[in-house]
Design an enzyme around this catalytic site. Structure first.
Site, PDB file in Angstrom:
ATOM      1  CB  CYS A 276      -0.969   0.004   1.170  1.00 55.10           C
ATOM      2  SG  CYS A 276      -1.232  -1.555   1.969  1.00 55.10           S
ATOM      3  NE  ARG A 305       1.670  -9.428   5.107  1.00 52.97           N
ATOM      4  CZ  ARG A 305       0.390  -9.341   4.784  1.00 52.97           C
ATOM      5  NH1 ARG A 305      -0.472 -10.190   5.302  1.00 52.97           N
ATOM      6  NH2 ARG A 305      -0.022  -8.418   3.950  1.00 52.97           N
ATOM      7  CD  GLN A 323      -0.856  -8.609  -0.512  1.00 56.01           C
ATOM      8  OE1 GLN A 323      -1.811  -7.995  -0.983  1.00 56.01           O
ATOM      9  NE2 GLN A 323      -0.320  -8.304   0.661  1.00 56.01           N
ATOM     10  CG  ASP A 325      -1.938  -5.425  -3.058  1.00 52.13           C
ATOM     11  OD1 ASP A 325      -3.154  -5.317  -2.845  1.00 52.13           O
ATOM     12  OD2 ASP A 325      -1.061  -4.874  -2.359  1.00 52.13           O
ATOM     13  CG  HIS A 327      -3.486  -0.371  -2.821  1.00 48.90           C
ATOM     14  ND1 HIS A 327      -2.355  -1.096  -3.124  1.00 48.90           N
ATOM     15  CD2 HIS A 327      -3.819  -0.692  -1.550  1.00 48.90           C
ATOM     16  CE1 HIS A 327      -2.016  -1.815  -2.063  1.00 48.90           C
ATOM     17  NE2 HIS A 327      -2.878  -1.591  -1.098  1.00 48.90           N
ATOM     18  CE  LYS A 411      -8.728  -8.263   7.084  1.00 48.69           C
ATOM     19  NZ  LYS A 411      -7.694  -9.284   6.918  1.00 48.69           N
ATOM     20  CG  HIS A 457      -5.999  -1.587   1.074  1.00 49.17           C
ATOM     21  ND1 HIS A 457      -4.671  -1.482   1.410  1.00 49.17           N
ATOM     22  CD2 HIS A 457      -6.592  -0.479   1.586  1.00 49.17           C
ATOM     23  CE1 HIS A 457      -4.481  -0.373   2.102  1.00 49.17           C
ATOM     24  NE2 HIS A 457      -5.627   0.256   2.224  1.00 49.17           N
TER      25      HIS A 457
END
Ligand code: TSB
Ligand code: ZN
Length: 583
Positions: A276, A305, A323, A325, A327, A411, A457
């Site tokens: 992000c 992580r 990810q 991912d 945004h 979420k 997200h």
């Protein structure tokens, strides 16, 4: 599989069975001390201190035998009411129980349950007699730290399951066996999809060529799908300065999940746990008008992580992940449409993969947990009610879970159950009013004023790692043809006569971008056919005299037993259609 904890009758049965286990252990090991024996979704366990003794499979057999004896002798299970002092006296030999009793508030109503010569502290309720516990099975044993603290002693944790009838127990054991067969770690090894090595580290699997093919297909698939949905893809670095994460709030609320700082010259760098912050900066790179929004920035991005070593699991929970991912930077009036589009994208992807067994979870903050969540009640109330409103308007069937939100916002998570029973999030869609604030993001509205966008997200496949784990378990390693590492396996009946024709077909398919293998080993046809099935290759082509002389191919689809003969052109059309249409 039934969640034992959610079923009252089964809970009582399994809890009683935990006592039965402890009873038998006490007979066999009089020195045994007992900690707790709770019911869990998968049955029950009991944590037992046996000094230095480690329970093995043979011991489990002996304990089972003793349990059966107690069952047979039909011992009544009686409830005893105790004062705290009475309880302390009754369990004076058992330091763990004394611990439990001392932790109970003054005046607490204490109960114990007695069956013959064994009494255990317990809230109950229990079945009436040990004879009701006939249909049980001890499943496994493992070490478990007392109170889950690694500084404490390791106790022996024995797991078991109990059902009212032998049929139900058998059915459960069958399902367990099937689940073991589906475990992506087992299949990943057998099908050479991924591997791990201590030298690399825990939670850091390596994708082998077969797995890499599947991943590459998944990447192309989702990227193309996102492009059609108006996403723009970027590449950003896996490193960022600590300053970046201090601005985003990760430093305050996510640091424990991050790898430690790397100091170089005057810089402090970290491996990113999320993308992000980088994407916020990409948005900030330009000036935006209200007409430009929504802006959808996507990236197939590696993240890092520091997952607990006990929690990492194959590809399902890793320490380096990639990810899927994105945004989305949207105006407040676009939130509903954009969340709807994300939900629809999730549903469309699930349709392509035939994913049907999932549930939507609205993940909310835990108001009390000031460490995990950014502290701004007004912002949270707004974000949570906004997301809930959108989900209701979309008529989505969901349940709510407190304490599962991201630190920056609520979420919508899609939950699935893995083969070994883990409840994990696959896709996610998150509403965020915080990061736009932290990064001072703006767009120019109709009145020429600078105002804040809202950020959504979202990860559709979640991570390629977890999605792959899921796919392996769902398909039992038999990927649909479009994903399969090898799509067609050519087996000449006899190399001497049919290899040349086999090679022609091989070249034809290869030239058409089909992933094809030619099995030219000097092995028997039956052996090669069986191996083709073991490797779960979608199509086996058998080429003998007839096929060679008449320019035909005979194919057998994985999972079927009939062989179909067609012209080679027909086969090419069939396989291309199967791949393109993801059949
Ligand atoms: C969606 N910032 C958001 C992103 O923009 C984010 O990071 N969300 S997340 O924390 O929920 O992670 C996204 C997805 O990654 C999850 O839905 C889950 O499917 C997957 N995931 C999370 N942790 C792991 C892990 N340790 N191993 C594999 N996959 C993981
Ligand atoms: Zn994000």
């Amino acid at each position: 599989m039934i969640d034992i904890k959610q079923n009252e009758k089964l809970s009582i049965l399994n809890h009683s069975c935990a006592h039965l286990l402890a009873h038998a252990v006490k007979h066999l090991y009089p020195e045994a001390k007992f900690w707790v024996g709770p019911v869990i979704s998968e049955g029950f366990y009991y944590d037992i201190d046996l000094g230095d003794k480690v329970i093995n499979t043979e011991d489990l057999d002996a304990i089972t035998k003793e349990m059966k004896k107690i069952v047979k002798s039909d011992k009544l299970i009686k409830k005893i009411e105790l004062t705290k002092d009475e309880a302390l006296t009754m369990f004076k030999e058992d330091p763990y129980k004394i611990d439990l009793i001392n932790e109970m508030p003054e005046g607490e109503h204490i109960t114990a349950y007695k069956q013959d010569d064994f009494t255990d502290l317990c809230k109950g309720p229990h079945v009436k007699s040990t004879k009701e516990l006939k249909h049980f099975k001890l499943l496994k044993v493992s070490g478990a730290y007392y109170k889950g603290d690694a500084n404490n002693k390791v106790l022996q944790r024995v797991y078991g399951i109990c059902y009212p009838t032998s049929e139900e127990l058998e059915e459960h054991l069958k399902l367990l066996e099937e689940a073991k067969e589906r475990d992506h770690r087992k299949l990943g090894k057998e099908l050479e999809l991924f591997t791990t090595d201590k030298l690399v580290g825990a939670g850091l699997p390596m994708w082998l060529p077969n797995g890499a093919v599947v991943r590459c297909e998944l990447e192309n698939y989702i990227r193309n799908k996102e492009i059609k949905e108006g996403y723009h893809h970027v590449y950003t670095p896996s490193l960022g300065s600590t300053e970046l994460y201090k601005i985003s709030g990760h430093w305050d609320h996510y640091k424990d999940d991050m790898f430690p700082i790397m100091k170089m010259d005057n810089e402090e760098l970290v491996l990113r746990p999320m993308n992000c912050p980088h994407h916020m900066l990409i948005y900030r790179h330009n000036i935006h008008s209200y007409r430009d929004l929504p802006i959808r920035i996507g990236e197939l991005a590696p993240d890092f992580r520091y997952e607990a070593s006990g929690a990492v699991c194959g590809l399902e929970r890793v320490r380096q992940m990639c990810q899927n991912d994105a945004h989305l930077f949207v105006r407040p009036d676009q939130i509903k449409d954009e969340v709807a589009k994300v939900v629809n994208l999730i549903l469309s992807v699930y349709k392509d993969f035939n994913i049907t067994n999932y549930s939507f979870r609205l993940s909310l903050r835990d108001k009390e947990d000031k460490e995990k969540y950014f502290d701004d009640d007004k912002m949270w109330d707004k974000a949570e009610s906004e997301l809930r409103k959108v989900l209701d308007e979309l008529n989505l069937d969901y349940y709510e879970a407190k304490g599962e939100a991201a630190f920056y916002g609520p979420k919508l998570d899609v939950q699935i159950k893995s083969a070994i029973g883990h409840d994990v999030t696959l896709s996610t869609c998150q509403l965020d009013f915080l990061l736009p604030e932290r990064f001072d993001l703006t767009y120019v509205d109709q009145n020429g004023e600078k105002v804040r966008p809202v950020v959504i997200h979202r990860a559709i496949l979640g991570t390629f790692d977890r999605f792959m784990a899921y796919l392996i378990e769902e398909t039992k390693g038999a990927f649909p043809t479009w994903l399969a590492p090898i799509q067609v396996n050519i087996i000449p009946v006899n190399n001497e006569y049919h290899l040349e024709y086999g090679t022609d077909i091989y070249n034809l398919l290869k030239d058409n971008n089909i992933r094809v293998k030619l099995d030219d080993r000097e092995e028997k046809l039956g052996y090669k056919m069986r191996e083709s099935v073991t490797h779960k290759i979608p199509f086996a082509l058998i080429l003998g005299d007839k096929e060679k002389n008449e320019n035909l191919v005979s194919y057998r689809k994985y999972g079927t037993t009939d062989t179909v003969t067609v012209t080679k052109e027909e086969f090419l059309t069939l396989i291309k259609d199967t791949i393109i249409n993801k059949k």
